[in-house]
Design a protein around this motif. Sequence first.
Motif, PDB file in Angstrom:
ATOM      1  N   VAL A  40      -7.589   3.971  -1.277  1.00  0.00           N
ATOM      2  CA  VAL A  40      -7.049   2.618  -1.133  1.00  0.00           C
ATOM      3  C   VAL A  40      -5.534   2.702  -1.312  1.00  0.00           C
ATOM      4  N   PRO A  41      -4.752   2.403  -0.273  1.00  0.00           N
ATOM      5  CA  PRO A  41      -3.298   2.422  -0.416  1.00  0.00           C
ATOM      6  C   PRO A  41      -2.785   1.163  -1.119  1.00  0.00           C
ATOM      7  N   ILE A  42      -1.864   1.340  -2.046  1.00  0.00           N
ATOM      8  CA  ILE A  42      -1.173   0.232  -2.709  1.00  0.00           C
ATOM      9  C   ILE A  42       0.309   0.591  -2.756  1.00  0.00           C
ATOM     10  N   HIS A  43       1.161  -0.371  -3.259  1.00  0.00           N
ATOM     11  CA  HIS A  43       2.583  -0.059  -3.445  1.00  0.00           C
ATOM     12  C   HIS A  43       3.229   0.343  -2.119  1.00  0.00           C
ATOM     13  N   TYR A  44       3.253  -0.604  -1.150  1.00  0.00           N
ATOM     14  CA  TYR A  44       3.744  -0.208   0.174  1.00  0.00           C
ATOM     15  C   TYR A  44       4.661  -1.215   0.860  1.00  0.00           C
ATOM     16  N   ASP A  45       4.724  -2.489   0.431  1.00  0.00           N
ATOM     17  CA  ASP A  45       5.579  -3.414   1.180  1.00  0.00           C
ATOM     18  C   ASP A  45       6.164  -4.538   0.331  1.00  0.00           C
ATOM     19  N   ASP A  46       6.045  -4.473  -0.983  1.00  0.00           N
ATOM     20  CA  ASP A  46       6.426  -5.616  -1.805  1.00  0.00           C
ATOM     21  C   ASP A  46       7.920  -5.703  -2.112  1.00  0.00           C
ATOM     22  N   TYR A  47       8.649  -4.614  -1.911  1.00  0.00           N
ATOM     23  CA  TYR A  47      10.091  -4.619  -2.196  1.00  0.00           C
ATOM     24  C   TYR A  47      10.874  -4.084  -1.004  1.00  0.00           C
ATOM     25  N   ASP A  48      12.146  -4.447  -0.962  1.00  0.00           N
ATOM     26  CA  ASP A  48      12.967  -4.065   0.191  1.00  0.00           C
ATOM     27  C   ASP A  48      13.456  -2.629   0.129  1.00  0.00           C
ATOM     28  N   VAL A  49      12.996  -1.853  -0.849  1.00  0.00           N
ATOM     29  CA  VAL A  49      13.373  -0.431  -0.944  1.00  0.00           C
ATOM     30  C   VAL A  49      12.335   0.473  -0.285  1.00  0.00           C
ATOM     31  N   PHE A  50      11.284  -0.125   0.286  1.00  0.00           N
ATOM     32  CA  PHE A  50      10.260   0.676   0.957  1.00  0.00           C
ATOM     33  C   PHE A  50      10.662   0.953   2.399  1.00  0.00           C
ATOM     34  N   MET A  51      10.570   2.228   2.803  1.00  0.00           N
ATOM     35  CA  MET A  51      10.995   2.636   4.140  1.00  0.00           C
ATOM     36  C   MET A  51       9.803   2.955   5.043  1.00  0.00           C
ATOM     37  N   SER A  52       8.642   3.271   4.454  1.00  0.00           N
ATOM     38  CA  SER A  52       7.476   3.704   5.230  1.00  0.00           C
ATOM     39  C   SER A  52       6.401   2.626   5.145  1.00  0.00           C
ATOM     40  N   PRO A  53       6.279   1.761   6.146  1.00  0.00           N
ATOM     41  CA  PRO A  53       5.331   0.645   6.080  1.00  0.00           C
ATOM     42  C   PRO A  53       3.885   1.113   6.154  1.00  0.00           C
ATOM     43  N   LEU A  54       2.978   0.230   5.795  1.00  0.00           N
ATOM     44  CA  LEU A  54       1.553   0.550   5.801  1.00  0.00           C
ATOM     45  C   LEU A  54       1.081   0.942   7.198  1.00  0.00           C
ATOM     46  N   GLU A  55       1.671   0.351   8.228  1.00  0.00           N
ATOM     47  CA  GLU A  55       1.266   0.675   9.595  1.00  0.00           C
ATOM     48  C   GLU A  55       1.454   2.158   9.898  1.00  0.00           C
ATOM     49  N   ASP A  56       2.478   2.780   9.314  1.00  0.00           N
ATOM     50  CA  ASP A  56       2.683   4.220   9.507  1.00  0.00           C
ATOM     51  C   ASP A  56       1.509   5.011   8.926  1.00  0.00           C
ATOM     52  N   PHE A  57       1.057   4.590   7.748  1.00  0.00           N
ATOM     53  CA  PHE A  57      -0.061   5.274   7.111  1.00  0.00           C
ATOM     54  C   PHE A  57      -1.347   5.055   7.906  1.00  0.00           C
ATOM     55  N   LYS A  58      -1.566   3.833   8.376  1.00  0.00           N
ATOM     56  CA  LYS A  58      -2.762   3.553   9.182  1.00  0.00           C
ATOM     57  C   LYS A  58      -2.792   4.434  10.429  1.00  0.00           C
ATOM     58  N   LYS A  59      -1.642   4.579  11.066  1.00  0.00           N
ATOM     59  CA  LYS A  59      -1.561   5.415  12.269  1.00  0.00           C
ATOM     60  C   LYS A  59      -1.878   6.866  11.938  1.00  0.00           C
ATOM     61  N   ALA A  60      -1.314   7.359  10.831  1.00  0.00           N
ATOM     62  CA  ALA A  60      -1.561   8.740  10.424  1.00  0.00           C
ATOM     63  C   ALA A  60      -3.032   8.958  10.066  1.00  0.00           C
TER      64      ALA A  60
ATOM     65  N   GLU B 185      -5.000   9.174  13.340  1.00  0.00           N
ATOM     66  CA  GLU B 185      -4.757  10.454  14.005  1.00  0.00           C
ATOM     67  C   GLU B 185      -5.512  11.586  13.307  1.00  0.00           C
ATOM     68  N   ALA B 186      -5.704  11.456  11.983  1.00  0.00           N
ATOM     69  CA  ALA B 186      -6.442  12.484  11.241  1.00  0.00           C
ATOM     70  C   ALA B 186      -7.949  12.305  11.361  1.00  0.00           C
ATOM     71  N   GLY B 187      -8.391  11.176  11.948  1.00  0.00           N
ATOM     72  CA  GLY B 187      -9.819  10.906  12.076  1.00  0.00           C
ATOM     73  C   GLY B 187     -10.466  10.487  10.770  1.00  0.00           C
ATOM     74  N   TRP B 188      -9.700   9.860   9.892  1.00  0.00           N
ATOM     75  CA  TRP B 188     -10.171   9.517   8.556  1.00  0.00           C
ATOM     76  C   TRP B 188     -10.315   8.007   8.358  1.00  0.00           C
ATOM     77  N   THR B 189     -10.495   7.258   9.406  1.00  0.00           N
ATOM     78  CA  THR B 189     -10.534   5.798   9.296  1.00  0.00           C
ATOM     79  C   THR B 189     -11.578   5.326   8.302  1.00  0.00           C
ATOM     80  N   GLU B 190     -12.743   5.975   8.283  1.00  0.00           N
ATOM     81  CA  GLU B 190     -13.810   5.543   7.383  1.00  0.00           C
ATOM     82  C   GLU B 190     -13.650   6.088   5.969  1.00  0.00           C
TER      83      GLU B 190
END
Length: 346
Positions: A292-312, A315-320
């Motif tokens: 479960v990803p947390i700590h990803y978009d609540d502050y303006d110091v985050f550079m890697s949005p959750l969408e990047d992780f979802k895409k990765a 691509e790894a075939g780990w959706t489930e």
Amino acid sequence: MKRITIDPSQSGPPTKEITYVPLERAEAKETKLHPRNAEGGENASLFFVGTATTILEWEGIRILTDPNFLHKGDHVHLGPGVTGTRQTNPAIDLEQLPRIDAILLSHYHADHFDQEVEAKLSKSIPIITTPHAHSCLTSKGDDSFTQVHAVDHWEDVLLDLHTNKIQGGRKPAIRVAGMPGKHVPPGPLSIANDLLSAVPPTNGWMVELGYQNAKEGDNFDSGYRIYITGDTLMVDELKEIPKRYTGRNIDLMLIHLGGTTIPGPKLPLLMVTMDANQGIQLMELVDPDLTVPIHYDDYDVFMSPLEDFKKAVEEAGWTEKVVYLDRKDEFKFKVNSQLNTIERAA
């Protein structure tokens, strides 16, 4: 092993506010289950408040992680000359917290223990944290917190639950172990940070929900294992985790992402939490049953949005192997209580 007795019947409100009106529990917007093997009988839950703040509930016990309840537009101090601005609102306000029995604080940083939390939180609430945070929280004179427990990397503590829920001579218990983490990458910057103490040391946690002998208080059996990464980068020290837990399944990983940058995305001089690519590397290394990803978009110091992780992840075939929680969502899961089949912790 150090023991901390937790008695929910004696736990008071988590804040000092006279106007505090406790909720029975935080009401979820959406409840999510395991995407592959939700079999019913879920008896524990994880409620996502926002940033790294969650409420873990099992057997009438509630543990709060990294309390941050600031609102959109509020600021936090993150180091010399570095501030962050909150971009979201928490799922609930600090004064709306249900009864909390203990806090896991990964490190003493304002986006994990903000100024409002520090001012309003009850000073007697048990806090498990790093040695550094322990020294900060207990050295404030009359404003000091009085039940702070320092747990360093690879040290552990047992939360001995005062409960009448005894079955077959066994009762619920929770074991918490400090896991390694580094907020600053190794090298000259890390050496400089050690001298300047600009970015505080951090812990991850291994939280095991299980059972122990009701009388002797030993022979802990783990029924569900949760790895909380804390604010760390993908560093060599993390490779020790799968070695130490060989043959002991990690059921759930709460991974701190976001690619936090200092001083910020417009001038990304230093990344101090995992981005999407490092998150995928850690999933591969630790191999949890679910992440479960947390700590990803609540502050303006985050550079890697959750969408990047979802895409990765796709691509790894780990959706489930991933469950995504929005603020105010909860994840329900089952802690194994079949004592004759429970995996015995080494």
